[in-house]
Scaffold this active site. Structure first.
Site, short mmCIF file in Angstrom:
data_model
loop_
_atom_site.label_atom_id
_atom_site.label_comp_id
_atom_site.label_asym_id
_atom_site.label_seq_id
_atom_site.Cartn_x
_atom_site.Cartn_y
_atom_site.Cartn_z
N ASN A 11 12.85 -4.77 -11.41
CA ASN A 11 11.61 -4.06 -11.72
C ASN A 11 11.99 -2.60 -11.92
O ASN A 11 12.30 -1.91 -10.95
CB ASN A 11 10.66 -4.25 -10.52
CG ASN A 11 9.35 -3.52 -10.70
OD1 ASN A 11 9.11 -2.90 -11.73
ND2 ASN A 11 8.52 -3.59 -9.68
N ARG A 110 10.34 -7.76 -14.41
CA ARG A 110 8.93 -7.41 -14.43
C ARG A 110 8.70 -6.44 -15.59
O ARG A 110 9.35 -5.39 -15.67
CB ARG A 110 8.54 -6.73 -13.12
CG ARG A 110 7.10 -6.35 -13.12
CD ARG A 110 6.71 -5.70 -11.84
NE ARG A 110 5.29 -5.43 -11.88
CZ ARG A 110 4.68 -4.66 -11.02
NH1 ARG A 110 5.34 -4.09 -10.06
NH2 ARG A 110 3.39 -4.45 -11.13
#
Ligand code: AMP
Length: 420
Positions: A11, A110
């Site tokens: 992420n 992500r």
């Protein structure tokens, strides 16, 4: 014993990279890392190892790693390019030294904004990278960092499948009356100006879990889910599908958040410009970074700090918590309309999972919807516990369900890579 395949999830923010290695079978986190201040001289990466989780994954085979503690944390300063690429390289070296590298079989990324292109997670191909590039205009702060992270990880793990999991994808089921703004159609048609919504991976996980916690079929439930963290939003989920949500074109719309204002009269821009010579950039910055709980309280964006201060009589802290709760309660009403009925209100995120006080403040407004707090159950449901916090004989359930976006990303990556 055959060791379970592992999934790496990444992420990336503009100056940060969060990574985690998960056992997709039970959601155990074997290793996690946080690289911060990327692009700066003092860029640093912190690695956390959960030795117990690694042992349970490793099984009974002879383990060459012998740690005395259950957790190990260490921090290293980045020395070379001090960017996402170096952070991924350090993470990769850690995985090798820790005996995990060979078992990582997929990478899940992500990605904040998938525009209208992505209603589901996708295996990243060169064509998909082009589509991601096309979404940069919609999330200029986030998507370029996500792309950098993907490129760095593809470089480090060239033989693995990389899967993009989008924050916006879950909300692609919203009907047009929920996602369109009442502005001239050409802004939507030519420039994609519409409501997209975020936190979709969290909603998808919590909506699935709700079936288990409520002992009902999750595809036959009318849920309003409040994801309350430093960023906060709410979604109406009917039979597993998003009907509406509070965030819009960007994650600024909707609820009061830690430092974000949520809904505001858009004329504020011209008002501040004409009367106080504030630029668009200054106002945007104020609404994103100096507002919300922080701005209202003049004290902090952190719910815990505000609750402690409110108990001591701090008027700003009390006001901030009340505005947060009232706005949230109004939105719970609105999301009930979007669902057509309400079976359960679910709290998740750092505040939703832990703040007994905030849940109490919100539920006080909601008798009108048939929601009544069970004070003892509310008090008892903290620290990652799931449970029902409303009175048993009332028509609507209020529940707490801890979210797990990492597990969702890891499961998508495993499934789309053909591991399960
Ligand atoms: P998140 O962004 O999901 O990590 O959530 C961060 C928010 O959760 C912060 O406002 C924290 O103050 C809040 N939070 C975490 N633990 C508690 C707690 N025990 N009581 C109240 N708020 C909490």
């Amino acid at each position: 014993m055959v060791k379970q395949s592992l999934v790496l999830i990444l992420n990336c923010g503009s100056s940060s990279l969060k990574g985690a290695v998960l056992n997709t079978k039970n959601g155990d986190l074997l290793l996690s890392c946080l690289a911060e201040k990327l692009g700066n001289e003092d860029a640093v990466i912190t690695i956390k190892k959960d030795i117990a989780a690694r042992r349970s994954w490793h099984g009974t085979e002879e383990d060459t790693i012998d740690y005395q503690t259950a957790h190990e944390v260490h921090q290293t300063h980045l020395q070379q390019t001090r960017d996402h690429e170096e952070a991924v390289a350090v993470l990769m070296a850690e995985l090798k030294a820790y005996g995990l590298y060979d078992y990582v079989k997929a990478v899940g990324h992500r990605v904040v904004h998938g525009g209208e292109k992505f209603a589901e997670s996708a295996v990243i191909t060169p064509a998909i990278m082009k589509e991601l590039d096309a979404c940069v205009g919609l999330a200029p702060l986030h998507n370029p960092a996500n792309i950098l992270g993907i490129q760095a990880a593809q470089h480090a793990f060239p033989e693995l499948k990389h899967v993009a999991v989008f924050d916006t994808a879950f909300h692609q089921t919203m009907p047009s009356h929920a996602y369109r703004y009442a502005i001239p159609a050409e802004y939507y048609e030519k420039h994609g100006v519409r409501r997209y919504g975020f936190h979709g991976t969290s909603y998808r996980y919590v909506a699935q879990e709700a079936g288990r916690v409520l002992n009902r079929d999750s595809n036959r439930l009318a849920l309003v889910i409040a994801h309350l963290g430093n960023g906060a939003s709410i979604s109406a989920v009917l039979n597993g599908k998003s009907q509406d949500t509070s965030m819009g074109l960007t994650p600024l719309e909707g609820l009061v958040m830690g430092t974000r204002s949520g809904d505001i009269d858009p004329s504020l821009f011209s008002f501040l410009s004409e009367n106080f010579a504030m630029s668009v950039e200054q106002t945007t910055n104020m609404l994103n970074r100096q507002s919300g709980l922080l701005g209202l309280s003049g004290l902090s964006n952190d719910c815990r700090t505000l609750e402690a201060a409110a108990k001591e009589g701090h008027a700003g802290a009390t006001l901030a918590l009340e505005v947060f709760a009232y706005r949230l309660a109004k939105y719970i009403g609105a999301m009930t309309v979007a669902c057509g009925r309400l079976d359960a209100l679910v709290f998740t995120g750092g505040i939703g999972e832990n703040s007994v006080g905030m849940r109490h403040r919100v539920l006080k407004h909601l008798a009108v919807l048939g929601l009544y707090e069970d004070a003892a159950a509310n008090q008892a449901t903290v620290g990652g516990k799931a449970g029902i916090i409303s009175l048993a004989d009332k028509p609507v359930v209020a529940a707490v369900i801890p979210t797990n976006e990492e597990l969702m990303i890891a499961q998508d990556a495993a499934r789309l890579s053909g591991l399960v």
